[in-house]
Write a protein that holds these residues in place. Structure first.
Motif, PDB file in Angstrom:
ATOM      1  N   THR A 153       7.756  -8.233  -0.163  1.00 58.56           N
ATOM      2  CA  THR A 153       8.743  -7.217   0.194  1.00 58.56           C
ATOM      3  C   THR A 153       9.545  -6.786  -1.027  1.00 58.56           C
ATOM      4  O   THR A 153       9.771  -5.592  -1.238  1.00 58.56           O
ATOM      5  CB  THR A 153       9.691  -7.749   1.285  1.00 58.56           C
ATOM      6  N   ALA A 154       9.959  -7.745  -1.834  1.00 59.67           N
ATOM      7  CA  ALA A 154      10.746  -7.424  -3.030  1.00 59.67           C
ATOM      8  C   ALA A 154       9.928  -6.600  -4.021  1.00 59.67           C
ATOM      9  O   ALA A 154      10.439  -5.621  -4.598  1.00 59.67           O
ATOM     10  CB  ALA A 154      11.245  -8.703  -3.685  1.00 59.67           C
ATOM     11  N   ILE A 155       8.680  -6.963  -4.233  1.00 59.33           N
ATOM     12  CA  ILE A 155       7.831  -6.208  -5.158  1.00 59.33           C
ATOM     13  C   ILE A 155       7.619  -4.788  -4.644  1.00 59.33           C
ATOM     14  O   ILE A 155       7.702  -3.820  -5.406  1.00 59.33           O
ATOM     15  CB  ILE A 155       6.497  -6.938  -5.381  1.00 59.33           C
ATOM     16  N   SER A 156       7.360  -4.656  -3.357  1.00 61.50           N
ATOM     17  CA  SER A 156       7.145  -3.330  -2.775  1.00 61.50           C
ATOM     18  C   SER A 156       8.402  -2.478  -2.873  1.00 61.50           C
ATOM     19  O   SER A 156       8.340  -1.297  -3.233  1.00 61.50           O
ATOM     20  CB  SER A 156       6.715  -3.453  -1.317  1.00 61.50           C
ATOM     21  N   ALA A 157       9.549  -3.067  -2.567  1.00 60.05           N
ATOM     22  CA  ALA A 157      10.814  -2.328  -2.648  1.00 60.05           C
ATOM     23  C   ALA A 157      11.127  -1.932  -4.089  1.00 60.05           C
ATOM     24  O   ALA A 157      11.585  -0.812  -4.347  1.00 60.05           O
ATOM     25  CB  ALA A 157      11.948  -3.161  -2.073  1.00 60.05           C
ATOM     26  N   LEU A 158      10.861  -2.818  -5.038  1.00 59.37           N
ATOM     27  CA  LEU A 158      11.103  -2.502  -6.441  1.00 59.37           C
ATOM     28  C   LEU A 158      10.203  -1.362  -6.908  1.00 59.37           C
ATOM     29  O   LEU A 158      10.654  -0.451  -7.606  1.00 59.37           O
ATOM     30  CB  LEU A 158      10.876  -3.739  -7.308  1.00 59.37           C
ATOM     31  N   LEU A 159       8.947  -1.387  -6.499  1.00 63.96           N
ATOM     32  CA  LEU A 159       8.028  -0.315  -6.876  1.00 63.96           C
ATOM     33  C   LEU A 159       8.471   1.020  -6.275  1.00 63.96           C
ATOM     34  O   LEU A 159       8.463   2.050  -6.968  1.00 63.96           O
ATOM     35  CB  LEU A 159       6.607  -0.656  -6.431  1.00 63.96           C
ATOM     36  N   LEU A 160       8.880   1.017  -5.013  1.00 63.55           N
ATOM     37  CA  LEU A 160       9.392   2.248  -4.410  1.00 63.55           C
ATOM     38  C   LEU A 160      10.657   2.738  -5.108  1.00 63.55           C
ATOM     39  O   LEU A 160      10.837   3.936  -5.314  1.00 63.55           O
ATOM     40  CB  LEU A 160       9.675   2.033  -2.920  1.00 63.55           C
ATOM     41  N   GLY A 182      -9.042   8.775  -2.829  1.00 63.95           N
ATOM     42  CA  GLY A 182      -8.849   7.891  -3.973  1.00 63.95           C
ATOM     43  C   GLY A 182      -7.510   7.187  -3.929  1.00 63.95           C
ATOM     44  O   GLY A 182      -7.389   6.018  -4.318  1.00 63.95           O
ATOM     45  N   ARG A 183      -6.513   7.894  -3.447  1.00 66.65           N
ATOM     46  CA  ARG A 183      -5.176   7.327  -3.319  1.00 66.65           C
ATOM     47  C   ARG A 183      -5.152   6.189  -2.302  1.00 66.65           C
ATOM     48  O   ARG A 183      -4.575   5.130  -2.555  1.00 66.65           O
ATOM     49  CB  ARG A 183      -4.223   8.440  -2.902  1.00 66.65           C
ATOM     50  N   VAL A 184      -5.800   6.395  -1.158  1.00 64.17           N
ATOM     51  CA  VAL A 184      -5.872   5.353  -0.127  1.00 64.17           C
ATOM     52  C   VAL A 184      -6.637   4.149  -0.648  1.00 64.17           C
ATOM     53  O   VAL A 184      -6.200   2.997  -0.497  1.00 64.17           O
ATOM     54  CB  VAL A 184      -6.516   5.903   1.169  1.00 64.17           C
ATOM     55  N   SER A 221       0.827  -1.213   0.000  1.00 67.90           N
ATOM     56  CA  SER A 221       0.000   0.000   0.000  1.00 67.90           C
ATOM     57  C   SER A 221       0.853   1.252   0.000  1.00 67.90           C
ATOM     58  O   SER A 221       0.572   2.209  -0.734  1.00 67.90           O
ATOM     59  CB  SER A 221      -0.923   0.032   1.219  1.00 67.90           C
ATOM     60  N   ALA A 222       1.895   1.272   0.794  1.00 67.70           N
ATOM     61  CA  ALA A 222       2.775   2.441   0.847  1.00 67.70           C
ATOM     62  C   ALA A 222       3.490   2.646  -0.482  1.00 67.70           C
ATOM     63  O   ALA A 222       3.624   3.776  -0.963  1.00 67.70           O
ATOM     64  CB  ALA A 222       3.791   2.279   1.973  1.00 67.70           C
ATOM     65  N   ALA A 223       3.939   1.546  -1.086  1.00 68.30           N
ATOM     66  CA  ALA A 223       4.628   1.657  -2.369  1.00 68.30           C
ATOM     67  C   ALA A 223       3.680   2.155  -3.457  1.00 68.30           C
ATOM     68  O   ALA A 223       4.041   3.020  -4.266  1.00 68.30           O
ATOM     69  CB  ALA A 223       5.221   0.307  -2.761  1.00 68.30           C
ATOM     70  N   LEU A 224       2.469   1.636  -3.475  1.00 67.41           N
ATOM     71  CA  LEU A 224       1.495   2.071  -4.475  1.00 67.41           C
ATOM     72  C   LEU A 224       1.045   3.509  -4.225  1.00 67.41           C
ATOM     73  O   LEU A 224       0.834   4.267  -5.169  1.00 67.41           O
ATOM     74  CB  LEU A 224       0.300   1.128  -4.493  1.00 67.41           C
ATOM     75  N   ALA A 225       0.905   3.890  -2.972  1.00 66.88           N
ATOM     76  CA  ALA A 225       0.505   5.267  -2.662  1.00 66.88           C
ATOM     77  C   ALA A 225       1.572   6.255  -3.126  1.00 66.88           C
ATOM     78  O   ALA A 225       1.251   7.344  -3.591  1.00 66.88           O
ATOM     79  CB  ALA A 225       0.251   5.419  -1.163  1.00 66.88           C
ATOM     80  N   ALA A 226       2.830   5.864  -3.015  1.00 64.43           N
ATOM     81  CA  ALA A 226       3.902   6.735  -3.501  1.00 64.43           C
ATOM     82  C   ALA A 226       3.837   6.885  -5.021  1.00 64.43           C
ATOM     83  O   ALA A 226       4.119   7.949  -5.560  1.00 64.43           O
ATOM     84  CB  ALA A 226       5.263   6.181  -3.083  1.00 64.43           C
ATOM     85  N   ALA A 227       3.439   5.818  -5.705  1.00 68.89           N
ATOM     86  CA  ALA A 227       3.343   5.877  -7.161  1.00 68.89           C
ATOM     87  C   ALA A 227       2.122   6.657  -7.632  1.00 68.89           C
ATOM     88  O   ALA A 227       2.125   7.218  -8.721  1.00 68.89           O
ATOM     89  CB  ALA A 227       3.304   4.463  -7.732  1.00 68.89           C
ATOM     90  N   LEU A 228       1.082   6.701  -6.801  1.00 68.33           N
ATOM     91  CA  LEU A 228      -0.172   7.370  -7.174  1.00 68.33           C
ATOM     92  C   LEU A 228      -0.253   8.768  -6.573  1.00 68.33           C
ATOM     93  O   LEU A 228      -1.311   9.185  -6.106  1.00 68.33           O
ATOM     94  CB  LEU A 228      -1.360   6.536  -6.698  1.00 68.33           C
ATOM     95  N   ARG A 229       0.810   9.487  -6.612  1.00 70.36           N
ATOM     96  CA  ARG A 229       0.909  10.779  -5.948  1.00 70.36           C
ATOM     97  C   ARG A 229      -0.072  11.826  -6.460  1.00 70.36           C
ATOM     98  O   ARG A 229      -0.466  12.716  -5.739  1.00 70.36           O
ATOM     99  CB  ARG A 229       2.341  11.295  -6.105  1.00 70.36           C
ATOM    100  N   LEU A 238      11.450   2.255  -8.244  1.00 70.78           N
ATOM    101  CA  LEU A 238      11.049   2.825  -9.524  1.00 70.78           C
ATOM    102  C   LEU A 238      10.467   4.220  -9.365  1.00 70.78           C
ATOM    103  O   LEU A 238      10.721   5.105 -10.189  1.00 70.78           O
ATOM    104  CB  LEU A 238      10.039   1.907 -10.213  1.00 70.78           C
ATOM    105  N   VAL A 239       9.699   4.441  -8.309  1.00 71.41           N
ATOM    106  CA  VAL A 239       9.135   5.771  -8.046  1.00 71.41           C
ATOM    107  C   VAL A 239      10.251   6.767  -7.765  1.00 71.41           C
ATOM    108  O   VAL A 239      10.250   7.884  -8.294  1.00 71.41           O
ATOM    109  CB  VAL A 239       8.130   5.717  -6.872  1.00 71.41           C
ATOM    110  N   VAL A 240      11.215   6.372  -6.956  1.00 70.97           N
ATOM    111  CA  VAL A 240      12.334   7.268  -6.624  1.00 70.97           C
ATOM    112  C   VAL A 240      13.146   7.592  -7.870  1.00 70.97           C
ATOM    113  O   VAL A 240      13.511   8.750  -8.102  1.00 70.97           O
ATOM    114  CB  VAL A 240      13.222   6.642  -5.525  1.00 70.97           C
ATOM    115  N   VAL A 241      13.424   6.599  -8.691  1.00 68.38           N
ATOM    116  CA  VAL A 241      14.199   6.828  -9.917  1.00 68.38           C
ATOM    117  C   VAL A 241      13.429   7.737 -10.865  1.00 68.38           C
ATOM    118  O   VAL A 241      14.000   8.644 -11.471  1.00 68.38           O
ATOM    119  CB  VAL A 241      14.544   5.479 -10.593  1.00 68.38           C
TER     120      VAL A 241
END
Length: 116
Positions: free
Chosen positions: A91-98, A55-57, A41-49, A100-103
């Motif tokens: 954990t790996a999927i969430s970390a990868l998504l975060l 709606g984001r939640v 959820s945290a990783a997806l919320a960061a991507a849906l800024r 990608l958002v940072v990059v």
């Protein structure tokens, strides 16, 4: 708000550690469930800024449930289901998504600086 985010991170980390270490604590189940919902959820919320807060939640929680279900279905399909493996993959999927958002944000800042 930062205090709440830090507490949620600590609770999720404790849940993941309890599950990975196979500790027989009565808190293992609820804290692990919290981790499995909070990390994606945290990783997806960061991507849906760009979305509005409600709606984001809603989208990030629904996405976290979908990620967990897809991980479980994939692991069952290849006959490799395990609690530890599921936690590691989520954990790996969430970390990868975060990551990608940072990059993506870093590249956007770099492109804006070059254009200026």
């Amino acid at each position: 708000m930062p205090l709440l985010a830090g507490a949620a991170t600590a609770i999720g980390a404790v849940g993941a550690i309890l599950a990975l270490a196979d500790v027989g604590s009565p808190l293992r189940g609820p804290l692990t469930l919290f981790f499995l919902l909070a990390a994606p959820s945290a990783a997806l919320a960061a991507a849906l800024r760009g979305l509005e807060p409600f709606g984001r939640v809603l989208a990030s929680v629904a996405g976290a449930i979908a990620v967990n279900m897809l991980v479980a279905q994939g692991m069952l399909a290849v006959h490799r289901w395990s609690v530890r493996g599921g936690i590691v993959v989520v954990t790996a999927i969430s970390a990868l998504l975060l990551l990608l958002v940072v990059v993506r944000r870093w590249r956007g800042r770099t492109a804006r600086r070059q254009a200026s």
